[in-house]
Design a protein around this motif. Structure first.
Motif, mmCIF file in Angstrom:
data_model
loop_
_atom_site.group_PDB
_atom_site.id
_atom_site.type_symbol
_atom_site.label_atom_id
_atom_site.label_comp_id
_atom_site.label_asym_id
_atom_site.label_seq_id
_atom_site.Cartn_x
_atom_site.Cartn_y
_atom_site.Cartn_z
ATOM 1 N N GLU A 1 -5.652 28.923 46.175
ATOM 2 C CA GLU A 1 -5.239 29.078 44.782
ATOM 3 C C GLU A 1 -6.141 28.210 43.905
ATOM 4 O OE1 GLU A 1 -1.353 28.316 41.862
ATOM 5 O OE2 GLU A 1 -1.230 27.920 44.012
ATOM 6 N N LEU A 2 -6.834 28.841 42.962
ATOM 7 C CA LEU A 2 -7.726 28.129 42.053
ATOM 8 C C LEU A 2 -7.112 28.106 40.654
ATOM 9 C CD1 LEU A 2 -11.174 29.674 43.100
ATOM 10 C CD2 LEU A 2 -10.192 27.496 43.830
ATOM 11 N N PRO A 3 -6.865 26.922 40.105
ATOM 12 C CA PRO A 3 -6.316 26.854 38.753
ATOM 13 C C PRO A 3 -7.339 27.293 37.712
ATOM 14 C CG PRO A 3 -6.837 24.657 39.554
ATOM 15 C CD PRO A 3 -7.048 25.589 40.708
ATOM 16 N N ILE A 4 -6.841 27.928 36.664
ATOM 17 C CA ILE A 4 -7.667 28.328 35.521
ATOM 18 C C ILE A 4 -7.120 27.600 34.309
ATOM 19 C CG2 ILE A 4 -8.464 30.269 34.115
ATOM 20 C CD1 ILE A 4 -7.666 32.087 36.529
ATOM 21 N N THR A 5 -7.956 26.803 33.661
ATOM 22 C CA THR A 5 -7.531 26.032 32.501
ATOM 23 C C THR A 5 -8.491 26.287 31.344
ATOM 24 O OG1 THR A 5 -8.794 24.117 33.297
ATOM 25 C CG2 THR A 5 -6.454 24.230 33.907
ATOM 26 N N GLY B 1 -3.794 29.637 33.928
ATOM 27 C CA GLY B 1 -3.060 30.264 35.015
ATOM 28 C C GLY B 1 -3.695 29.928 36.346
ATOM 29 N N ALA B 2 -3.715 30.896 37.250
ATOM 30 C CA ALA B 2 -4.294 30.674 38.575
ATOM 31 C C ALA B 2 -4.755 31.991 39.156
ATOM 32 C CB ALA B 2 -3.287 30.012 39.514
ATOM 33 N N HIS C 1 -3.745 37.319 40.464
ATOM 34 C CA HIS C 1 -3.737 36.210 39.513
ATOM 35 C C HIS C 1 -2.454 36.261 38.696
ATOM 36 C CE1 HIS C 1 -5.217 39.168 36.472
ATOM 37 N NE2 HIS C 1 -4.627 38.357 35.614
ATOM 38 N N HIS C 2 -2.119 35.139 38.071
ATOM 39 C CA HIS C 2 -0.973 35.107 37.167
ATOM 40 C C HIS C 2 -1.264 34.133 36.035
ATOM 41 C CE1 HIS C 2 0.750 31.151 38.325
ATOM 42 N NE2 HIS C 2 0.298 31.430 39.536
#
Length: 216
Positions: free
Chosen positions: A152-156, A205-206, A171-172
């Motif tokens: 799981e890779l965080p997206i910020t 998200g991630a 993704h979510h």
């Protein structure tokens, strides 16, 4: 309804009377108790319109409804399984990656255009066809399948993530997607099918990425 991970390729769900879940047909490995399995013709919680939408989109993976009181073990094809817990947000995932999910989740099909559909994005980029993906929204758990394990890779904000479309699982969150063509040295990066595409995800998200470019 949480899924308990038995090992990396099997999960178990506990059902109580009045609860139900949906699973891919053929995914049940074993069960205890009074549990029924019924082919699902309604297209999950999204109803008939959702089912028709998925068929138009090629998102017609057959499901079964699982109800009763007992425990059920799921797995399929020896694929690795990742459990994703949703807390009111929306999960975007290709239909053939769904192993099982909580019956309380609202299921639908979304035309993504330039916003996703991921493997459909690649197909659409080549064929010009519409791009669709499956959505699951609400509070509950989802078990998805992948090759070789999942990270799981965080997206910020301000920290975009670039993914090989072949390695994308789901993704979510409030995430925007853009498919771009790699040029120059980037043609040598990634493990895709020869098409030099990259999936760029931005927002908050991630994204879940598998350790292989293999399709299910």
């Amino acid at each position: 309804m949480p899924f308990r991970e038995i090992n990396s390729k099997m999960v178990e769900a506990t059902l109580a009377p009045g609860q139900k879940l949906f699973s891919q047909r053929g995914a049940m490995l074993a069960y205890r108790g009074e549990v029924s399995f019924t082919p699902n013709i309604q297209g999950g919680q999204g109803g008939v319109a959702s089912m028709i939408g998925r068929r138009v989109a090629g998102e017609a993976t057959p499901l079964m409804t699982v109800e009763g009181a007992g425990t059920v073990m799921f797995g399929h094809g020896g694929h690795h399984i990742q459990v994703i817990n949703l807390s009111g947000d929306t999960l975007y995932v290709e239909a053939d990656r769904l192993l099982a999910f909580d019956g309380t989740l609202q299921q639908g099909t979304m035309f993504m255009g330039s916003q996703g559909g991921v493997m459909g994005m690649v197909r659409g980029q080549v064929t010009g066809q519409g791009l669709f993906t499956t959505t699951l929204q609400g509070h509950g758990a989802v078990a998805v399948m992948a090759h070789g394990g999942v990270i799981e890779l965080p997206i910020t904000p301000g920290r975009d993530v670039h993914v090989d479309p072949q390695a994308y699982v789901a993704h979510h969150g409030d995430v925007r997607n853009k498919l771009s063509t790699a040029v120059g040295w980037r043609d040598m990066v990634g493990r895709g099918s020869g098409e030099a595409f990259q999936l760029e995800l931005s927002g908050n998200g991630a994204v879940y990425v598998q350790a292989s470019e293999e399709k299910l």
